[in-house]
Design a protein around this motif. Structure first.
Motif, PDB file in Angstrom:
ATOM      1  N   VAL A 169       0.819  -1.106  -0.088  1.00 42.76           N
ATOM      2  CA  VAL A 169       0.123   0.044   0.098  1.00 42.76           C
ATOM      3  C   VAL A 169       1.023   1.346  -0.211  1.00 42.76           C
ATOM      4  O   VAL A 169       0.526   2.113  -0.792  1.00 42.76           O
ATOM      5  CB  VAL A 169      -1.050   0.035   1.139  1.00 42.76           C
ATOM      6  N   LEU A 170       1.737   1.301   0.971  1.00 39.76           N
ATOM      7  CA  LEU A 170       2.661   2.380   0.904  1.00 39.76           C
ATOM      8  C   LEU A 170       3.329   2.830  -0.370  1.00 39.76           C
ATOM      9  O   LEU A 170       3.554   3.912  -0.973  1.00 39.76           O
ATOM     10  CB  LEU A 170       3.721   2.448   2.086  1.00 39.76           C
ATOM     11  N   SER A 171       3.690   1.557  -0.930  1.00 38.95           N
ATOM     12  CA  SER A 171       4.572   1.654  -2.586  1.00 38.95           C
ATOM     13  C   SER A 171       3.846   2.460  -3.516  1.00 38.95           C
ATOM     14  O   SER A 171       4.171   3.216  -4.095  1.00 38.95           O
ATOM     15  CB  SER A 171       5.042   0.283  -2.701  1.00 38.95           C
ATOM     16  N   HIS A 172       2.430   2.160  -3.323  1.00 39.90           N
ATOM     17  CA  HIS A 172       1.554   2.784  -4.453  1.00 39.90           C
ATOM     18  C   HIS A 172       0.768   3.905  -4.042  1.00 39.90           C
ATOM     19  O   HIS A 172       0.069   4.602  -4.780  1.00 39.90           O
ATOM     20  CB  HIS A 172       0.781   1.620  -4.790  1.00 39.90           C
ATOM     21  N   MET A 173       0.680   4.354  -2.469  1.00 36.07           N
ATOM     22  CA  MET A 173      -0.038   5.337  -2.458  1.00 36.07           C
ATOM     23  C   MET A 173       0.528   6.612  -2.762  1.00 36.07           C
ATOM     24  O   MET A 173       1.873   6.764  -2.877  1.00 36.07           O
ATOM     25  CB  MET A 173      -0.478   5.377  -0.867  1.00 36.07           C
ATOM     26  N   ARG A 174      -0.339   7.553  -2.732  1.00 37.78           N
ATOM     27  CA  ARG A 174       0.404   8.796  -3.136  1.00 37.78           C
ATOM     28  C   ARG A 174       0.020  10.140  -2.111  1.00 37.78           C
ATOM     29  O   ARG A 174      -1.179   9.894  -1.709  1.00 37.78           O
ATOM     30  CB  ARG A 174      -0.100   9.461  -4.408  1.00 37.78           C
ATOM     31  N   GLU A 175       0.881  10.779  -1.895  1.00 34.06           N
ATOM     32  CA  GLU A 175       0.669  11.730  -0.569  1.00 34.06           C
ATOM     33  C   GLU A 175       1.365  13.069  -1.295  1.00 34.06           C
ATOM     34  O   GLU A 175       2.387  13.101  -1.727  1.00 34.06           O
ATOM     35  CB  GLU A 175       1.270  11.501   0.615  1.00 34.06           C
ATOM     36  N   ASN A 176       0.681  14.431  -0.646  1.00 38.38           N
ATOM     37  CA  ASN A 176       1.527  15.468  -0.861  1.00 38.38           C
ATOM     38  C   ASN A 176       2.728  15.631  -0.006  1.00 38.38           C
ATOM     39  O   ASN A 176       2.485  15.362   1.213  1.00 38.38           O
ATOM     40  CB  ASN A 176       0.514  16.644  -0.635  1.00 38.38           C
ATOM     41  N   VAL A 177       3.916  16.088  -0.524  1.00 35.34           N
ATOM     42  CA  VAL A 177       5.049  15.925   0.017  1.00 35.34           C
ATOM     43  C   VAL A 177       5.889  17.097   0.068  1.00 35.34           C
ATOM     44  O   VAL A 177       5.975  17.651  -1.251  1.00 35.34           O
ATOM     45  CB  VAL A 177       5.789  14.725   0.054  1.00 35.34           C
ATOM     46  N   ASP A 178       6.617  17.888   0.917  1.00 31.49           N
ATOM     47  CA  ASP A 178       7.509  18.797   0.864  1.00 31.49           C
ATOM     48  C   ASP A 178       8.511  18.039   0.945  1.00 31.49           C
ATOM     49  O   ASP A 178       9.093  17.567   2.076  1.00 31.49           O
ATOM     50  CB  ASP A 178       7.509  19.829   2.117  1.00 31.49           C
ATOM     51  N   LEU A 179       9.355  17.786   0.009  1.00 36.84           N
ATOM     52  CA  LEU A 179      10.763  16.933   0.082  1.00 36.84           C
ATOM     53  C   LEU A 179      11.550  17.845   0.663  1.00 36.84           C
ATOM     54  O   LEU A 179      12.101  18.794   0.487  1.00 36.84           O
ATOM     55  CB  LEU A 179      11.311  16.520  -1.393  1.00 36.84           C
ATOM     56  N   PRO A 180      12.299  17.002   1.963  1.00 35.67           N
ATOM     57  CA  PRO A 180      13.280  17.899   2.622  1.00 35.67           C
ATOM     58  C   PRO A 180      14.713  17.780   2.115  1.00 35.67           C
ATOM     59  O   PRO A 180      14.989  16.757   1.286  1.00 35.67           O
ATOM     60  CB  PRO A 180      13.299  17.030   4.140  1.00 35.67           C
ATOM     61  N   GLU A 181      15.479  18.838   2.549  1.00 42.96           N
ATOM     62  CA  GLU A 181      16.804  18.497   1.607  1.00 42.96           C
ATOM     63  C   GLU A 181      17.477  17.419   2.564  1.00 42.96           C
ATOM     64  O   GLU A 181      17.459  17.201   3.545  1.00 42.96           O
ATOM     65  CB  GLU A 181      17.691  19.789   2.386  1.00 42.96           C
ATOM     66  N   ILE A 182      18.510  16.789   1.522  1.00 44.10           N
ATOM     67  CA  ILE A 182      19.313  15.694   2.048  1.00 44.10           C
ATOM     68  C   ILE A 182      20.797  16.085   2.035  1.00 44.10           C
ATOM     69  O   ILE A 182      21.327  16.541   1.058  1.00 44.10           O
ATOM     70  CB  ILE A 182      18.886  14.491   1.435  1.00 44.10           C
ATOM     71  N   GLN A 183      21.480  15.998   3.201  1.00 47.24           N
ATOM     72  CA  GLN A 183      22.868  15.924   3.016  1.00 47.24           C
ATOM     73  C   GLN A 183      23.494  14.686   3.266  1.00 47.24           C
ATOM     74  O   GLN A 183      23.656  13.959   4.345  1.00 47.24           O
ATOM     75  CB  GLN A 183      23.288  17.061   4.158  1.00 47.24           C
ATOM     76  N   PRO A 184      24.011  13.978   2.212  1.00 45.15           N
ATOM     77  CA  PRO A 184      24.452  12.571   2.375  1.00 45.15           C
ATOM     78  C   PRO A 184      25.935  12.903   3.284  1.00 45.15           C
ATOM     79  O   PRO A 184      26.668  13.872   3.023  1.00 45.15           O
ATOM     80  CB  PRO A 184      24.857  12.367   0.786  1.00 45.15           C
ATOM     81  N   VAL A 185      26.109  11.563   3.699  1.00 49.86           N
ATOM     82  CA  VAL A 185      27.363  11.491   4.373  1.00 49.86           C
ATOM     83  C   VAL A 185      28.491  11.332   3.616  1.00 49.86           C
ATOM     84  O   VAL A 185      28.552  10.452   2.712  1.00 49.86           O
ATOM     85  CB  VAL A 185      27.276  10.210   5.487  1.00 49.86           C
ATOM     86  N   PRO A 186      29.194  12.313   3.819  1.00 52.93           N
ATOM     87  CA  PRO A 186      30.559  12.028   2.575  1.00 52.93           C
ATOM     88  C   PRO A 186      31.198  10.934   2.812  1.00 52.93           C
ATOM     89  O   PRO A 186      31.524  10.331   3.867  1.00 52.93           O
ATOM     90  CB  PRO A 186      31.161  13.488   2.890  1.00 52.93           C
ATOM     91  N   ARG A 187      32.061  10.404   1.702  1.00 50.93           N
ATOM     92  CA  ARG A 187      32.935   9.431   1.838  1.00 50.93           C
ATOM     93  C   ARG A 187      34.252   9.761   1.672  1.00 50.93           C
ATOM     94  O   ARG A 187      34.583  10.633   0.676  1.00 50.93           O
ATOM     95  CB  ARG A 187      32.647   8.141   0.831  1.00 50.93           C
ATOM     96  N   VAL A 188      35.157   9.612   2.561  1.00 50.59           N
ATOM     97  CA  VAL A 188      36.496  10.136   2.559  1.00 50.59           C
ATOM     98  C   VAL A 188      37.364   8.906   2.450  1.00 50.59           C
ATOM     99  O   VAL A 188      37.392   8.158   3.287  1.00 50.59           O
ATOM    100  CB  VAL A 188      36.778  10.978   3.815  1.00 50.59           C
TER     101      VAL A 188
END
Lengths: 376, 279
Positions: A169-188
């Motif tokens: 259900v979650l895979s196929h349901m649609r919702e209005n979303v404000d996508l938050p900023e994502i800061q990936p963990v850097p790889r050093v």
């Protein structure tokens, strides 16, 4: 604000988290994640490949991780079963990578288009041998986005495969979303001294970066070389990871609380079921019953400490889930008699209605008052 | 040009010696062939990864002084596909046994060939499962014995070179451990080949296949390899009805052709979509 589907949110989050490799095999209800990645990755120079089965999809993800990619795959029940050996391989070889499993009704081919939460235990114990598992769940499109991004971070931080559990259900349901900023963990990639050891606490160094690492699923120590006395080394590495996760438990345990303050009956749920449980809490509160919700988004490592804190203040905990009783097992173990715990399961491909959950909560409280025994 | 007899010390991982292979096993000859081929092409060992499956052949990565990936049974090519796609500059050599490549891993073998991805498979064919103690393989010659075919195998056996060609491999060759001078040259050519390349090397397993089929010790088995094979000129596999090939397996290069390679095509696909693959 954007109207997006759960599977789409997973793909968008993966891309935002730096995922540059996807290998997969089509399966309902996870396929849209793959279809999205087939569109997203090539314009970014990332790799998308449709493999010949789920075994090879998981293997390609691990191979790609050792080629320096941030790699993921997504599947559903039958495919998740096929991937178990390689999830264990990724754990043994400390390979950062992400596996998404959109749960559908089972066992076997089951109910391909209907939701379930049958892989709680498989995601923890499904691969042969013992290991430490990191498993996240999501109860909304926004949380699918957030948890997918967190999965990449945790994979990077702990050098482990991380599983995200969705459902049909979650895979196929649609919702209005404000996508938050994502800061990936850097790889050093660190300076590689003479004494560099590729496993254990070391940062992840892919092939081609100067160290001719030996990667094997055989027991090995920090050097990566299989030794005849490798069992002790394996246990040492597993226990060190376990200790690290225990130390970081509060930072890596994601959850949502609703009306938990002063709650006497706590609904402990996760994934799609937590939505109905939230509604049930409001129904019960409207009747003057002190109900609250704990929606766990990190289910493994299981947050004993958090459940114990809740159990100290509650009279009863009800665990609604779409299976015959899986997460209720570690809940009962953690609560250890601090309050009553009751399961509420169904495995027929249907969701709980809020009223069904509310009714079970009322019955649990009534049994509490009369001292009767409630069978879940 | 480097050839057999050269010092291969820097190509071998000394701390993993001695190998697990039985006395008389042919796999060490093949591993030496891979090391010799790497020397011959002047490979930068930091940019080479040897990927192995499970079984006797799968141990090869441990003995190569390169990046090494010892994967799961049958899936080495799937790991290698991900690795090569993520870092196409790497030279990736995949060592697989006959059971590993053609039974449990048969699906990955044909699909890697179909994609024509630039990987080199060295297929160690000793006609039997050695690591588990002598069970039959898809390559066990029909009629011969193993611990799971004690009355003789009734199954027809696979010809890996025919299968590889049918599936789309663009370099396909066969050699033997008896041909220890020529075999490394074939492997070197296969590594240089820009596409999916397969070198099947017939190897001897005196411990199981030889003992169960009364073929003698390693020297006798090497002669048996010589006697059951026939070198043929480069080119398509000759008609097996040819008189001098009756009961024999041809050795040589059966296909060597250039067709678009997978990572090259993927680069074009990204470019067409406005992306830069592996910048």
């Amino acid at each position: 604000m954007k109207l997006i589907q759960g599977n789409e949110a997973v793909a968008l989050a993966a891309a935002a988290a730096g995922c540059d490799f996807y290998a997969g095999y089509p399966i309902t209800p996870a396929t849209e994640i793959m279809e999205q990645m087939a569109r997203i990755l090539p314009p970014q120079g990332g790799v998308f490949i449709q493999m010949e089965d789920e075994l090879s999809a998981a293997a390609a993800v691990i191979g790609a991780a050792w080629g320096g990619a941030r790699a993921m795959t997504a599947t559903s029940g039958p495919g998740f079963s096929l991937m178990q050996e390689h999830i264990g391989y990724a754990a043994m070889t400390q390979t950062p990578c992400v596996f998404v499993d959109s749960q559908r009704g089972g066992p076997s081919t089951g109910l391909p288009t209907l939701p379930a939460q049958g892989e709680v235990m498989q995601s923890r114990f499904g691969s042969h041998g013992d290991r430490v598992a990191i498993v996240l769940t999501a109860s909304s499109v926004l949380s699918a986005y957030e948890m997918t991004a967190r999965a990449f971070d945790l994979a990077e931080t702990y050098r482990q495969p991380v599983v995200v559990l969705l459902d049909a259900v979650l895979s196929h349901m649609r919702e209005n979303v404000d996508l938050p900023e994502i800061q990936p963990v850097p790889r050093v990639v660190p300076e590689l001294g003479e004494d560099f050891q590729p496993f254990g606490d070391s940062p992840f160094v892919p092939f081609g970066e100067g160290h001719r690492t030996v990667v094997t699923g055989l027991a090995h120590d920090e050097t990566g070389l299989p030794k005849t006395a490798g069992g002790k080394a394996t246990e040492r590495l597993l226990r060190a990871l376990e200790a690290r996760l225990a130390r970081d438990a509060r930072e890596i345990t994601y959850y949502r609380a609703h009306a938990l303050e002063g709650a006497k009956v706590v609904l402990l749920s996760y994934g799609i079921t937590a939505r109905a449980a939230r509604e049930a809490v409001d129904v019960l509160r409207g009747e003057g019953i002190a109900a609250g919700l704990l929606d766990l988004q990190t289910i493994w490592p299981f947050p004993d400490w958090l459940v114990q804190e809740v159990a100290e203040r509650a009279d009863a905990i009800l665990v609604p889930e779409l299976n015959l009783g899986q997460l209720v097992i570690p809940v009962q173990a953690a609560v250890a008699g601090r309050c009553r715990v009751a399961p509420l399961g169904r495995a027929d491909g249907n969701l709980f209605t809020p009223e069904e959950i509310a009714q079970a909560a009322r019955a649990l409280l009534a049994a509490e008052e009369t001292g009767g025994v409630l069978h879940g | 040009m480097a050839s057999v007899g050269q010092d291969l010390t820097e190509y071998l991982r000394q701390e993993m010696m001695p190998t697990v292979w039985c006395p008389g096993c042919g796999h060490g000859i093949i591993a030496q062939g891979i090391a010799t081929a790497l020397q011959q092409i002047g490979a930068d060992l930091d940019q080479v990864v040897v990927v192995g499956g499970i079984g006797c052949s799968g141990r090869t990565p441990f003995y190569m002084n390169t990046g090494a990936m010892h994967t799961t049974h049958g899936r080495a090519l799937a790991f290698a596909t991900g690795l090569k796609l993520a870092r196409p500059r790497l030279t990736v050599v995949v060592t697989m046994g006959d059971g590993d490549a053609l039974a449990i891993g048969g699906n990955h073998f044909i699909h890697a060939a179909r994609r024509n991805i630039d990987l080199t498979v060295v297929l160690y064919n000793n006609s039997i499962y050695g690591m588990t103690g002598g069970q039959s393989a898809p390559t066990t010659p029909q009629g011969s014995r193993s611990t799971t075919t004690p009355l003789g195998s009734i199954e027809p056996n696979f010809d890996a070179t025919v299968l590889a060609q049918a599936a789309g491999a663009t370099f396909v060759a066969r050699s033997t451990t008896f041909d220890f001078q020529e075999m490394p040259q074939l492997i070197a050519r296969a590594i240089r080949h820009p596409g999916f390349s397969v070198v099947e090397v017939l190897s001897q397993c005196p411990t199981y296949y030889g003992r169960l089929n009364r073929l003698g010790e390693a020297p006798e088995m090497l002669q048996w390899e010589r006697d059951r094979t026939l070198p043929v000129p480069d080119g398509p596999l000759p008609e097996i009805t040819r008189e001098d090939l009756v009961g024999k397996q041809p050795i040589g290069i059966f296909r060597e052709e250039i067709r678009p390679e997978y990572t090259a095509r993927y680069r074009e696909l990204c470019a067409a979509a406005g992306g830069t693959y592996n910048a």
